[in-house]
Design a protein around this motif. Structure first.
Motif, short mmCIF file in Angstrom:
data_model
loop_
_atom_site.label_atom_id
_atom_site.label_comp_id
_atom_site.label_asym_id
_atom_site.label_seq_id
_atom_site.Cartn_x
_atom_site.Cartn_y
_atom_site.Cartn_z
N LEU A 1 12.02 -44.61 -21.31
CA LEU A 1 11.05 -44.82 -22.38
C LEU A 1 11.78 -45.03 -23.71
O LEU A 1 12.77 -44.36 -23.98
CB LEU A 1 10.13 -43.61 -22.51
N GLN B 1 12.65 -32.63 -23.15
CA GLN B 1 11.57 -33.60 -23.01
C GLN B 1 12.01 -35.00 -23.46
O GLN B 1 11.66 -36.00 -22.86
CB GLN B 1 10.34 -33.15 -23.82
N PRO C 1 1.69 -35.71 -27.79
CA PRO C 1 0.62 -34.95 -27.14
C PRO C 1 0.92 -33.46 -27.05
O PRO C 1 0.03 -32.63 -27.20
CB PRO C 1 0.56 -35.56 -25.73
N GLN C 2 2.18 -33.13 -26.84
CA GLN C 2 2.54 -31.71 -26.78
C GLN C 2 2.56 -31.09 -28.17
O GLN C 2 2.11 -29.95 -28.36
CB GLN C 2 3.92 -31.55 -26.14
N ARG D 1 4.71 -41.35 -28.29
CA ARG D 1 3.28 -41.50 -28.01
C ARG D 1 2.85 -40.76 -26.74
O ARG D 1 1.81 -40.13 -26.72
CB ARG D 1 2.98 -43.00 -27.87
N PHE D 2 3.65 -40.84 -25.70
CA PHE D 2 3.20 -40.30 -24.42
C PHE D 2 3.78 -38.93 -24.08
O PHE D 2 3.24 -38.22 -23.24
CB PHE D 2 3.53 -41.27 -23.28
N VAL D 3 4.91 -38.59 -24.70
CA VAL D 3 5.57 -37.35 -24.30
C VAL D 3 5.56 -36.30 -25.42
O VAL D 3 5.09 -35.18 -25.23
CB VAL D 3 7.03 -37.62 -23.84
N ALA E 1 14.40 -36.23 -20.71
CA ALA E 1 13.67 -36.68 -19.53
C ALA E 1 13.02 -38.04 -19.80
O ALA E 1 13.05 -38.94 -18.96
CB ALA E 1 12.61 -35.65 -19.14
N ALA E 2 12.45 -38.18 -20.99
CA ALA E 2 11.82 -39.46 -21.35
C ALA E 2 12.87 -40.58 -21.32
O ALA E 2 12.61 -41.68 -20.84
CB ALA E 2 11.18 -39.38 -22.73
N ASP F 1 7.28 -45.10 -27.17
CA ASP F 1 6.62 -44.55 -25.98
C ASP F 1 6.91 -43.07 -25.80
O ASP F 1 6.04 -42.30 -25.40
CB ASP F 1 7.07 -45.32 -24.72
#
Lengths: 270, 250
Positions: A177, A168, A189-190, A184-186, A171-172, A181
Motif C-alpha cells: 500500500l 501497522q 480508521p484506527q 485511508r484504509f489502515v 504491514a501495510a 492507501d
C-alpha cells in the motif's frame, strides 16, 4: 481531552450498561426538575415572558428558537471545515522532514494563541480591509470558529495517528500500500476510533463557542436572547431558557457521539 | 542441481546497518537462490531481524549492496516496485489490521495495490485461507482468533500478494507453546511447495526439517553458513557450538 480518551476502552459490563441507562434517566429528570425549582423562587421570576400557554410568551419562545438554525448551521459547517483542515495540518507533523514538521508547529502555535473572540472580531472587521472582499457575519463566524478549532483538531489527530502501532505501517507496506492507501484504509480508521471521544468534546465546545458570533450579529440563539432581553427586560428568564436550549443541544450531541462509539466498537476490539 | 548453483533471487553484498555508532549489521553477504530455504538463527540482538528487514527495506541499509531479482535496492520507485512484487513478510506480532475482518485483511493489498477485482481477491483469499486451514474464520475479526490462527491469517495475507520470497521474522516467538506447531506446519508445507524463504526462528526442529541452508549470526555478522546436517552435527565456530548447546540443551 486526555481523560475522556481512556474511558471508551473499558468493556461495558451488563452492570455498567444498566448504570449508564440509570445515569441517562437521572440526567433528564434533573433537567426537568430545574424549571419548577427555579419558578418556585418566588417573585424574582416572571415566567410569563416565555410561557408557551399565553400568546406573547409563545411568540417570544418562537423568536428565541428561531436562532436554532444558525447555531446548528454555524457549528456543523465550522466543525466539518475544522476536521478537514485539522487532518491536513496534522499530517506534516508526522513527517520525517523537519521543515514539514515546522509548518505544523507554527500553524498550531499561532492559531491556538489567538483568543476566539478576538479572532472573530479580526476576521469580521479586519479581514475585509486586508482583502477587499466583503464577507458576511455568518462566514466570518465560520472562518474564525473553524480556524481556531482546527489547531486543536490537528493536535487530536496527531495524537490519534501516533497512537497506532508502527507495525501497522510495516504491514501495510508489505502488502504494497502507498502512503494514501495506508492512511485511508489502515491508519485513520484506527486513529479516528480512538479520538472519537475527543472529537465529540470539540464539537460540544464548538456549539458553545458559536454563541460568541452573537457579537458580530449572526442571528443565532444567543443573539436572539439578547435581542428579546432588551425589549422584554426579563434577562433572568430569557437567559435561563437560553441555557436550557444549549443543554438540550449538547445532551443530544453527546448521546450521538456515544452511539457512534458503540457502533464503531462493535465487532473488533484490540 | 543444488540450490546454490541457481541464480540468486536475493544477493546481499557487504551490507552494513548502523544505529549511530552501533553496527547492527556488519558487512553481511548472503545469496539466496530461487526455491532455497534459509533459516537464520543466533542470540538476540545479533542482527537477524535487521537482516531480513533490510531485504524489503523496512530498514534502510547504510553500506553495501542488496540486489533483489536483479534490481539494486535504493530509495527509488523501481526498488519499491520490485519489493512489492517479490517479497512477502510475516511478523512476530502478526500485525493484522484489527479494524478489518480476516477476509478484508487478505483482500486489501490485492485490491488496492494489484488492481485485482473484489471478487477475484475474495476467491484468492479463500484459497489461501484454505491452505492455512482456517477458511471458516473469514468473517471474524483478528482479535476473535487465537494467536496461532492470527499468525496463519498473517501468512495467508502475505501469500495473497503472490510473492516469490517469504520473509519470516520470528513467527512463533509471540505464540503460546501449544500453537507453535500449527504455524510451523503451515510454514513447512509452504516450504514443500517450493517457496523461497528466509526464516528467523529459534525452532531448531523446524530448521533441521526444512532448511537448505542454516545461517548463524552474532554481533551483526554472519559467523557460519552451512547445510543443516553439518550445522547441527559439526558446527565450525566456537560461538555457534556454544549457542546450539544452549538452545538444544532442554
Amino acid at each position: 481531552m486526555g481523560t475522556g480518551m481512556d474511558s471508551h476502552n473499558l468493556k461495558p459490563t451488563p452492570h455498567g450498561e444498566r448504570g449508564k441507562k440509570k445515569a441517562r434517566v437521572s440526567r433528564w429528570l434533573l433537567l426537568l426538575a430545574l424549571i419548577p425549582a427555579l419558578s418556585a423562587c418566588g417573585d424574582s421570576f416572571g415566567w410569563y415572558v416565555v410561557d408557551p400557554t399565553n400568546k406573547s410568551g409563545w411568540l417570544n419562545l418562537k423568536f428565541m428558537l428561531s436562532g436554532l438554525w444558525y447555531t446548528i448551521a454555524l457549528s456543523l459547517t465550522a466543525m466539518s471545515i475544522s476536521l478537514v483542515v485539522g487532518l491536513i495540518v496534522s499530517l506534516p507533523a508526522l513527517s520525517p522532514y523537519k521543515a514539514l514538521r515546522m509548518t505544523n508547529r507554527v500553524y498550531v502555535d499561532v492559531v491556538r494563541s489567538v483568543p476566539l473572540l478576538v479572532l472573530m472580531l479580526w476576521v469580521y472587521h479586519g479581514l475585509p480591509i486586508l482583502t477587499g472582499i466583503q464577507i458576511g457575519a455568518f462566514w466570518s463566524g465560520v472562518i474564525a470558529l473553524s480556524a481556531s478549532d482546527s489547531a486543536f483538531e490537528a493536535e487530536i489527530f496527531r495524537g490519534g495517528i501516533q497512537s497506532v502501532d508502527k507495525g501497522q505501517y510495516e504491514a501495510a507496506q508489505t502488502v504494497a500500500l502507498g502512503y494514501t492507501d495506508t492512511m485511508r484504509f489502515v491508519i485513520l480508521p484506527q486513529a479516528i476510533k480512538r479520538i472519537l471521544p475527543a472529537i465529540g468534546n470539540q464539537f460540544i465546545y464548538m456549539l458553545k463557542m458559536s454563541s460568541l458570533v452573537s457579537v458580530i450579529g449572526v442571528e443565532e440563539l444567543t443573539r436572539k436572547a439578547n435581542e428579546l432581553s432588551t425589549v422584554e427586560y426579563r434577562p433572568l428568564e430569557i437567559y435561563t431558557v437560553l441555557i436550557l436550549e444549549y443543554m438540550v443541544l449538547i445532551l443530544l450531541v453527546s448521546a450521538g457521539v456515544r452511539w457512534m462509539e458503540r457502533r464503531m466498537l462493535a465487532g473488533e476490539r484490540r | 542441481m543444488s540450490p546454490n548453483e541457481r541464480t540468486p533471487v536475493i544477493r546481499l553484498h557487504d551490507v552494513s546497518k548502523l544505529y549511530g555508532d552501533f553496527r547492527a549489521l556488519d558487512a553481511v553477504s548472503l545469496d539466496v537462490a530461487e526455491g532455497e530455504r534459509v533459516v537464520v538463527c543466533g542470540p538476540s540482538g545479533s542482527g537477524k531481524s535487521t537482516l531480513i528487514r533490510c531485504v524489503n527495506r523496512l530498514e534502510k541499509h547504510d553500506e553495501g549492496e542488496i540486489v533483489l531479482d536483479g534490481v539494486t535496492l535504493g530509495n527509488n520507485r523501481e526498488s519499491r516496485r520490485v519489493i512489492a512484487d517479490t517479497v512477502g513478510m510475516v511478523f512476530q506480532q502478526f500485525n493484522l489490521f484489527p479494524h478489518l475482518t480476516v477476509l478484508q485483511n487478505l483482500t486489501l493489498g490485492p485490491v488496492r495495490s494489484r488492481g485485482v477485482s473484489e471478487n477475484d481477491a475474495k476467491a484468492r483469499a479463500m484459497k489461501y485461507l484454505d491452505r492455512v486451514r482456517i477458511p471458516e474464520q473469514a468473517d471474524k475479526y483478528p482479535t476473535q482468533l487465537s494467536g496461532g490462527q492470527q499468525q496463519r491469517v498473517a501468512i495467508a495475507r502475505a501469500l495473497c500478494m503472490e510473492p516469490r520470497v517469504m520473509l519470516f521474522d520470528e513467527p512463533t516467538s509471540a505464540l503460546d507453546p501449544e500453537m507453535i506447531n500449527e504455524v510451523l506446519e503451515v510454514m513447512a508445507e509452504l516450504a514443500g511447495s517450493g517457496m523461497t524463504m528466509i526464516c528467523v526462528t529459534h525452532e531448531m526442529g523446524f530448521a533441521r526439517r526444512v532448511a537448505d541452508t542454516m545461517v548463524f549470526m552474532d554481533k551483526g555478522a554472519i559467523v557460519e553458513t552451512a547445510p543443516p546436517e553439518k550445522f547441527f552435527t559439526n558446527p565450525e565456530s566456537a560461538r555457534c557450538q556454544d549457542f546450539l548447546q544452549k538452545i538444544l540443551a532442554h
